[in-house]
Structures are given as C-alpha cells and as structure tokens.
Design a protein around this motif. Structure first.
Motif, PDB file in Angstrom:
ATOM      1  N   LYS A 134      -3.296  29.549  40.455  1.00  0.00           N
ATOM      2  CA  LYS A 134      -3.020  29.871  39.051  1.00  0.00           C
ATOM      3  C   LYS A 134      -1.589  30.370  38.860  1.00  0.00           C
ATOM      4  N   ALA A 135      -1.029  30.969  39.915  1.00  0.00           N
ATOM      5  CA  ALA A 135       0.238  31.663  39.755  1.00  0.00           C
ATOM      6  C   ALA A 135       1.455  30.847  40.180  1.00  0.00           C
ATOM      7  N   PHE A 136       1.295  29.906  41.115  1.00  0.00           N
ATOM      8  CA  PHE A 136       2.461  29.232  41.696  1.00  0.00           C
ATOM      9  C   PHE A 136       2.323  27.719  41.629  1.00  0.00           C
ATOM     10  N   CYS A 137       3.474  27.046  41.764  1.00  0.00           N
ATOM     11  CA  CYS A 137       3.440  25.581  41.837  1.00  0.00           C
ATOM     12  C   CYS A 137       2.765  25.163  43.144  1.00  0.00           C
ATOM     13  N   ALA A 138       2.409  23.890  43.234  1.00  0.00           N
ATOM     14  CA  ALA A 138       1.624  23.421  44.387  1.00  0.00           C
ATOM     15  C   ALA A 138       2.366  23.646  45.705  1.00  0.00           C
ATOM     16  N   THR A 139       3.668  23.414  45.723  1.00  0.00           N
ATOM     17  CA  THR A 139       4.452  23.566  46.953  1.00  0.00           C
ATOM     18  C   THR A 139       4.465  25.023  47.399  1.00  0.00           C
ATOM     19  N   CYS A 140       4.776  25.898  46.450  1.00  0.00           N
ATOM     20  CA  CYS A 140       4.837  27.328  46.779  1.00  0.00           C
ATOM     21  C   CYS A 140       3.449  27.840  47.176  1.00  0.00           C
ATOM     22  N   CYS A 141       2.442  27.352  46.492  1.00  0.00           N
ATOM     23  CA  CYS A 141       1.062  27.782  46.767  1.00  0.00           C
ATOM     24  C   CYS A 141       0.706  27.493  48.229  1.00  0.00           C
ATOM     25  N   GLN A 142       1.019  26.277  48.665  1.00  0.00           N
ATOM     26  CA  GLN A 142       0.684  25.912  50.040  1.00  0.00           C
ATOM     27  C   GLN A 142       1.473  26.758  51.037  1.00  0.00           C
ATOM     28  N   HIS A 143       2.761  26.935  50.741  1.00  0.00           N
ATOM     29  CA  HIS A 143       3.613  27.757  51.612  1.00  0.00           C
ATOM     30  C   HIS A 143       3.067  29.186  51.694  1.00  0.00           C
ATOM     31  N   PHE A 144       2.701  29.684  50.530  1.00  0.00           N
ATOM     32  CA  PHE A 144       2.172  31.026  50.382  1.00  0.00           C
ATOM     33  C   PHE A 144       0.912  31.195  51.243  1.00  0.00           C
ATOM     34  N   LEU A 145      -0.043  30.283  51.079  1.00  0.00           N
ATOM     35  CA  LEU A 145      -1.323  30.417  51.795  1.00  0.00           C
ATOM     36  C   LEU A 145      -1.135  30.258  53.307  1.00  0.00           C
ATOM     37  N   ASP A 146      -0.310  29.286  53.695  1.00  0.00           N
ATOM     38  CA  ASP A 146      -0.067  29.064  55.131  1.00  0.00           C
ATOM     39  C   ASP A 146       0.601  30.290  55.758  1.00  0.00           C
TER      40      ASP A 146
ATOM     41  N   LEU B 142       2.991  39.575  54.697  1.00  0.00           N
ATOM     42  CA  LEU B 142       3.666  39.502  53.402  1.00  0.00           C
ATOM     43  C   LEU B 142       5.132  39.103  53.543  1.00  0.00           C
ATOM     44  N   GLY B 143       5.505  38.631  54.728  1.00  0.00           N
ATOM     45  CA  GLY B 143       6.915  38.276  54.978  1.00  0.00           C
ATOM     46  C   GLY B 143       7.437  37.235  54.008  1.00  0.00           C
ATOM     47  N   TRP B 144       6.543  36.326  53.605  1.00  0.00           N
ATOM     48  CA  TRP B 144       6.942  35.253  52.680  1.00  0.00           C
ATOM     49  C   TRP B 144       7.387  35.796  51.317  1.00  0.00           C
ATOM     50  N   LEU B 145       6.990  37.005  50.985  1.00  0.00           N
ATOM     51  CA  LEU B 145       7.399  37.562  49.692  1.00  0.00           C
ATOM     52  C   LEU B 145       8.905  37.813  49.644  1.00  0.00           C
ATOM     53  N   ARG B 146       9.496  37.996  50.822  1.00  0.00           N
ATOM     54  CA  ARG B 146      10.938  38.239  50.861  1.00  0.00           C
ATOM     55  C   ARG B 146      11.713  36.988  51.262  1.00  0.00           C
ATOM     56  N   GLN B 147      11.039  36.047  51.892  1.00  0.00           N
ATOM     57  CA  GLN B 147      11.704  34.835  52.388  1.00  0.00           C
ATOM     58  C   GLN B 147      11.147  33.641  51.630  1.00  0.00           C
ATOM     59  N   TRP B 148      11.739  33.327  50.548  1.00  0.00           N
ATOM     60  CA  TRP B 148      11.154  32.287  49.704  1.00  0.00           C
ATOM     61  C   TRP B 148      12.272  31.373  49.202  1.00  0.00           C
ATOM     62  N   GLN B 149      12.519  30.325  49.924  1.00  0.00           N
ATOM     63  CA  GLN B 149      13.580  29.398  49.522  1.00  0.00           C
ATOM     64  C   GLN B 149      13.067  27.975  49.727  1.00  0.00           C
ATOM     65  N   LEU B 150      12.229  27.515  48.827  1.00  0.00           N
ATOM     66  CA  LEU B 150      11.672  26.177  48.975  1.00  0.00           C
ATOM     67  C   LEU B 150      12.443  25.205  48.084  1.00  0.00           C
TER      68      LEU B 150
ATOM     69  N   ASP C 198      -4.056  42.008  53.937  1.00  0.00           N
ATOM     70  CA  ASP C 198      -4.453  41.419  52.648  1.00  0.00           C
ATOM     71  C   ASP C 198      -4.477  39.899  52.747  1.00  0.00           C
ATOM     72  N   LYS C 199      -5.606  39.339  52.358  1.00  0.00           N
ATOM     73  CA  LYS C 199      -5.726  37.882  52.358  1.00  0.00           C
ATOM     74  C   LYS C 199      -5.729  37.401  50.915  1.00  0.00           C
ATOM     75  N   PHE C 200      -4.957  36.371  50.651  1.00  0.00           N
ATOM     76  CA  PHE C 200      -4.897  35.845  49.291  1.00  0.00           C
ATOM     77  C   PHE C 200      -5.751  34.589  49.191  1.00  0.00           C
ATOM     78  N   GLU C 201      -6.542  34.539  48.136  1.00  0.00           N
ATOM     79  CA  GLU C 201      -7.468  33.424  47.971  1.00  0.00           C
ATOM     80  C   GLU C 201      -6.776  32.269  47.243  1.00  0.00           C
ATOM     81  N   ALA C 202      -7.110  31.057  47.664  1.00  0.00           N
ATOM     82  CA  ALA C 202      -6.451  29.865  47.124  1.00  0.00           C
ATOM     83  C   ALA C 202      -6.606  29.770  45.602  1.00  0.00           C
ATOM     84  N   HIS C 203      -7.804  30.080  45.118  1.00  0.00           N
ATOM     85  CA  HIS C 203      -8.014  29.903  43.676  1.00  0.00           C
ATOM     86  C   HIS C 203      -7.158  30.855  42.845  1.00  0.00           C
ATOM     87  N   ASP C 204      -6.853  32.025  43.390  1.00  0.00           N
ATOM     88  CA  ASP C 204      -5.973  32.954  42.669  1.00  0.00           C
ATOM     89  C   ASP C 204      -4.522  32.485  42.739  1.00  0.00           C
ATOM     90  N   VAL C 205      -4.132  32.024  43.916  1.00  0.00           N
ATOM     91  CA  VAL C 205      -2.738  31.650  44.127  1.00  0.00           C
ATOM     92  C   VAL C 205      -2.373  30.409  43.316  1.00  0.00           C
TER      93      VAL C 205
END
Ligand SMILES: [Zn+2]
Length: 321
Positions: free
Chosen positions: A280-292, A233-241, A271-278
């Motif tokens: 819906k919530a984030f832009c494409a760039t953030c979504c990819q960063h999030f999943l990776d 969950l480190g990306w939840l605190r480090q998010w500067q795209l 916790d694993k986040f599924e692409a289809h959920d993510v």
C-alpha cells in the motif's frame, strides 16, 4: 542460645496455623509451608518426586519425636505457601496442566518446586511453555506474532510479565529462552527498566542490576545495529533504487518510517513487515527491495541476538534443569 529456642512442637502450637483447602481426610502426611498446612498422601508425593521417593530410603526419625496433626507427621518445607498450593493443585488435578494458558505465577511455582523436588511430570510441560514462548529459531518466534505484535498464548500476560519471565528463565537455567526474554524486556524502554513495572498485587517487578545493565547496554546496541546495512531496518537509510516508479512518494514514506524509529528511540530489530502493508505504501520495486532487505536483516539480527545481551551463541544455550 539454642537452649532458649522453642522446640518445633512448641512453635507449631504457638503460631497461628492455617489449614489449606488442600486437605485430604485420608492423607498420610502434613506438609507445612510457613504458617499453612496441607494434608496430602506420601505415596503420591513419592510417586512423582525423586526427592520424596529418596527420602523414604533414609533412616526415619522416631515417630514420637515428630510433631503430628490428626495422626499425620508434619513435614516443614521452606517454600512460599502460594508455590506449594500451585504444586499440589497440579499434582492432584490431571486437567490442570492441560489448560492452554496458565498464569506466570503458576508457571513459576511449578518450575521452582519442580526443580527443587524433582517433580519431572510437572516440570517438563511447564518448561515447555517457557520455551514455546521463547523459541530458538526466528520462524518459531515469528509465528507468535499477531499483526506484528507478540501475544503469548501459553502463559498469561500480567503486570511486570516481561521482567518476571526473564528472571524466572535466568534463575532456573532456561538458557535458550534468554535472548528473546532479554529482547522483550529491553524493548520496554529506559523508564520502565529503571522504575520497574507494577504487578496486579501492587508490588513492583524490576530487574537486579546485572540484568538491568544487560538490557540497557543491549538496547543501545540494538538501536545502533538495527539501522546498519544488512540488518533489519538498514534499508531505511540505504535506499537508492534507480528503477523506483515513484521516487518522491517512496522517499517520503521511507523518511516517515525512519522518523518513527529514530524520534521514538524504538527498538525494531526483530520487526517484520507484512507484504500487504508494504504494498500500500511503496511502488512495486521498492516494495520488493523492502521485503527482501527486511527478511535478510531479520535472520542476521536473530543470529546475533544472544551476543547483543552478552550471552553465548544460540547453539550453546542449553537448558540446565
Ligand atoms: Zn519506489
């Protein structure tokens, strides 16, 4: 003192003995656990159990000295009646172990007595249920999730399940199962860890102090580590795209997710986040960063999971049955 004790035969007569439903009329031996007797076949016991087979080669006592029931010698064993029932049922019913799901009490009985009396034919497939539910690779563990939540399929969930399963693996040296077993127990939270969890029979499943300590200390480590850079969950605190397409909305969603974990002290280290959920919530760039980031962090967390609970690394956690 010993002279005043009743003999085995007298005790049998005095005690109120229950005859189990497992009573084969052509059986050749009566096993007695506590106050319950089971009439079975010595040849069946000896065929599947190294222990009973080896007993045959020992010098036999004079039959006249042994208590008998219906002409069968009575052999006292120091095991719980329920455990013996499960063992004998599995031994005599070929379909018993083919059931997809077994209660944890049954699994526990077959492992305890399977080890004690070397019933390999019962022990191996039962231990396999534990290792299936508690695998050593992240991908196998992930495959057990349904909508992100762990759902056991080989062992029935019951009250106190996670504590009882942890202790079963611990007490029987199923070491490879321990990291996930500790993780799932630690996820229960401090109140349940300290108070225990009620089983269906009204008793309470709780952990002995040494394992309770591992869970509480491990839980603390997970809560801290899961937010560190490079972890789950480190990306939840480090998010500067810089190329985020909708920074205000993405940031609002990120904050909300972070609050969910922080406010509730939620352990989400696996916790694993599924692409289809993510998506819906984030832009494409953030979504990819999030999943990776989530996928990379999960693998790192998984490798370190045994150490979180003061266990040896994965490749050294060999089952010793
Ligand atoms: Zn974005």
């Amino acid at each position: 003192m010993s002279d005043s004790r009743p003999t085995k035969r007298q005790r049998n007569e005095a005690a109120s003995i229950t005859r189990s439903a497992i009573w084969y009329k052509d059986g050749s031996v009566v096993l007695q656990a506590q106050d319950t007797q089971f009439r079975v076949h010595w040849s069946v016991l000896a065929k599947h159990s190294v222990f009973f087979k080896d007993l045959e080669s020992l010098p036999q006592p004079n039959p006249a000295d042994l208590p008998t029931v219906d002409g069968c010698p009575v052999v006292e064993i120091q095991d719980a009646v329920e455990d013996v029932e499960h063992l004998l049922t599995a031994l005599y019913d070929p379909s018993f172990l083919t059931q997809t799901t077994l209660p944890l009490a049954t699994v526990g009985a077959l492992i305890r007595l399977g080890r004690k009396y070397y019933f390999k034919v019962l022990l191996d497939p039962t231990v396999a249920r534990i290792t299936f539910e508690n695998p050593t690779t992240y991908d196998s563990c992930d495959a057990l999730l349904v909508d992100g939540v762990y759902r056991p399929t080989r062992i029935m969930v019951s009250g106190g399940f996670f504590f009882d399963l942890l202790m079963l693996a611990q007490e029987n040296n199923i070491l490879s199962a321990l990291p996930t077993a500790y993780y799932r127990a630690a996820k229960r939270g401090p109140a349940r860890l300290l108070d225990g969890v009620k089983r269906e029979d009204g008793t309470v499943a709780s952990l002995p102090l040494v394992h309770l300590r591992r869970c509480i200390v491990g839980r603390d480590r997970l809560l801290s580590k899961q937010f560190q850079p490079g972890y789950t969950l480190g990306w939840l605190r480090q998010w500067q795209l810089s190329d985020c397409k909708n920074s205000s909305e993405c940031d609002r969603r990120r904050s909300a997710m972070l609050s969910h974990y922080l406010d509730g002290n939620v352990v989400g280290a696996l916790d694993k986040f599924e692409a289809h959920d993510v998506r819906k919530a984030f832009c494409a760039t953030c979504c990819q960063h999030f999943l990776d980031s989530n996928a990379t962090g999960l693998k790192k967390m998984w490798e370190e999971l045994p150490g979180i609970f003061d266990l040896a690394p994965w490749d050294q956690l060999k089952n010793d049955l």
